[in-house]
Design an enzyme around this catalytic site. Structure first.
Site, short mmCIF file in Angstrom:
data_model
loop_
_atom_site.label_atom_id
_atom_site.label_comp_id
_atom_site.label_asym_id
_atom_site.label_seq_id
_atom_site.Cartn_x
_atom_site.Cartn_y
_atom_site.Cartn_z
CD GLU A 278 -3.32 0.25 2.08
OE1 GLU A 278 -2.90 0.15 3.24
OE2 GLU A 278 -4.53 0.29 1.82
CG HIS A 299 6.46 -30.03 0.34
ND1 HIS A 299 7.00 -31.27 0.13
CD2 HIS A 299 7.16 -29.50 1.39
CE1 HIS A 299 7.95 -31.50 1.02
NE2 HIS A 299 8.07 -30.43 1.79
CE LYS A 414 -11.96 2.25 0.94
NZ LYS A 414 -11.43 3.23 1.88
O1 PA5 Z 1 -3.08 1.79 5.92
C1 PA5 Z 1 -4.16 2.32 5.79
O2 PA5 Z 1 -4.31 3.55 5.94
C2 PA5 Z 1 -5.40 1.51 5.45
O3 PA5 Z 1 -5.09 0.17 5.24
C3 PA5 Z 1 -6.43 1.62 6.55
O4 PA5 Z 1 -5.87 1.18 7.76
C4 PA5 Z 1 -7.70 0.80 6.26
O5 PA5 Z 1 -8.24 1.17 5.03
C5 PA5 Z 1 -8.74 0.99 7.35
O6 PA5 Z 1 -9.05 2.34 7.49
P1 PA5 Z 1 -9.82 2.91 8.74
O7 PA5 Z 1 -8.99 2.75 9.95
O8 PA5 Z 1 -10.10 4.34 8.43
O9 PA5 Z 1 -11.09 2.12 8.88
#
Ligand code: PA5
Length: 424
Positions: A278, A299, A414
């Protein structure tokens, strides 16, 4: 505490030749002048975390431990993976420690959700809902179901005392609900993003409820802060690791497979994939993070790694001291022909398998291998490892001129999903 060995990494450039660019990136990170600098709060966190809130985390965690059999952590992405990674790494997979920790709010799977609801029906339950934005759909959907379940089971007042919210200090839907219902609340710092937040109440509270020593995590974090303070790639293995990644990327090996030899490290690998995937996968750039658990996966995909298309390099995590070990027994009849291992420790067998695999993949197969050695799977090592990977990830992104702290690409799914779900 973490040693890096690049003997079999087949780097065509010298790590030291990247010193100037690393120094520049280091200064951007430490002075807060790089991309996404609003989210570098984790850098100084080992020194300036909120001690009062930390004490409250321990107090509330103890209360929760005493009143529930099952503790539900409701969150996704950075609001879930770190806590699960820590709990599995430190406790192991079948520790039978109480309370049992269950993760929800990370999927729309009706079967998964329905099975949990059935499983917890007659159990004593507490819930920690975690969302920085307070509006993440997977988490909101699961939390509505959990909230109604808790209110029906315990009545509104008791339910409110069994639900703890971890969210923004003042804004967002979850904050509004928590205030209205009078939930105990922990704060996600504004300047720390989801995937860097395991060291904040996001991770620390569920980890403490699991009975893990969070002081030790902070000790490890601080040790890493001190050990990894230098910009010198010869003295800072986190930065040397970042440079290895960039060199291999330049050598057209774009896939990084994180290898562990401990099943209880699988969630650490998931957490690591999120951190690097990410953070770095933007603008058509980045090394694609994947993972495997050896020898199990030798394996299956082991065949491809050894002889298939050359796509990946391996980053192997070796654990010096296992949490538990025991001796392989002798059998007088030896019908299974396993007596050649009698009297040897099982961990020794695992270590020999790792050595043999490094020989097969790294030496014979010429698959680049970076080896990271971690002392053990305890809480201090976990804290240290988090900071090691945070710093490595930030520098690796800055070397690519990428913002390590946003995730604009996630919005695309989303948007399409909301359209199909009829959300305005
Ligand atoms: O690293 C990040 O920012 C994302 O993976 C968020 O943690 C994830 O989308 C969850 O977001 P939130 O804490 O706003 O629900």
């Amino acid at each position: 505490m973490i040693k890096l060995d690049d003997t079999h990494a087949y780097l065509k450039e010298d790590i030291k030749s990247y010193q100037d660019v690393v120094t520049k990136c280091h200064e951007m990170l430490m002075k807060g002048t790089g991309k996404g600098n609003d989210y570098t709060g984790w850098v100084e966190w080992p020194n300036n975390y909120d001690k009062k809130e930390f004490a409250r985390i321990k107090k509330v965690a103890e209360e929760v431990r005493n009143k529930c059999e099952v503790f539900i952590v409701c969150g996704v992405g950075g609001s879930y993976l770190g806590a699960r990674a820590a709990i599995e790494m430190i406790h192991g997979l079948y520790s039978q420690k109480k309370p049992e920790i269950i993760f929800m709010g990370n999927t729309f799977s009706s079967t998964y959700i329905a099975q949990i609801m059935k499983y917890i029906k007659d159990k004593e339950v507490c819930v920690n809902v975690i969302s920085k934005s307070g509006t993440t759909t997977e988490t909101s959907l699961a939390f509505r179901i959990l909230k109604q379940f808790m209110e029906e089971k315990y009545g509104e007042k008791e339910a409110s005392s069994r639900i703890i919210a971890t969210t923004d200090k003042e804004k967002g839907t979850l904050k509004e609900i928590a205030t209205k219902e009078g939930y105990e609340t922990f704060t996600i710092p504004d300047n720390i993003g989801g995937r860097y937040s395991v060291i904040t109440p996001v991770g620390l509270f569920p980890i403490a409820v699991a009975g893990i020593d969070i002081d030790a995590i902070m000790v490890g974090l601080k040790k890493a802060y001190d050990d990894l303070a230098s910009d010198d790639v010869d003295k800072n293995p986190a930065y040397a690791y970042a440079v290895c990644r960039r060199i291999l990327d330049k050598q057209n090996v774009h896939g990084e497979m994180l290898i562990t030899y401990e099943p209880q490290m699988e969630l650490v690998a998931e957490w690591w994939k999120q951190l690097f995937g990410e953070s770095e996968g933007k603008d058509g750039k980045g090394n694609f993070p994947m993972s495997a658990t050896f020898t199990t996966d030798l394996h299956s995909i082991g065949q491809f790694i050894q002889e298939g298309k050359r796509l990946i390099y391996e980053t192997t995590i070796l654990i010096e001291k296992p949490t538990l070990d025991f001796e392989f027994p002798t059998d007088d009849a030896d019908m299974d022909h396993m007596n050649y291992l009698a009297g040897k420790s099982i961990d020794w067998v695992n270590k020999m398998a790792a050595k043999g695999t490094l020989q097969a993949h790294g030496v014979i197969g010429k698959i680049p291998n970076i080896v990271l050695t971690i002392p053990d799977m305890g809480a201090e090592s976990f804290g240290y490892m988090c900071y090691f990977f945070f710093k490595a990830c930030a520098i690796s992104c800055y070397m690519l001129d990428i913002n390590p702290f946003n995730q604009p690409g996630v919005e695309v799914y989303k948007k399409s999903m909301f359209h199909l779900l009829g959300k305005n």
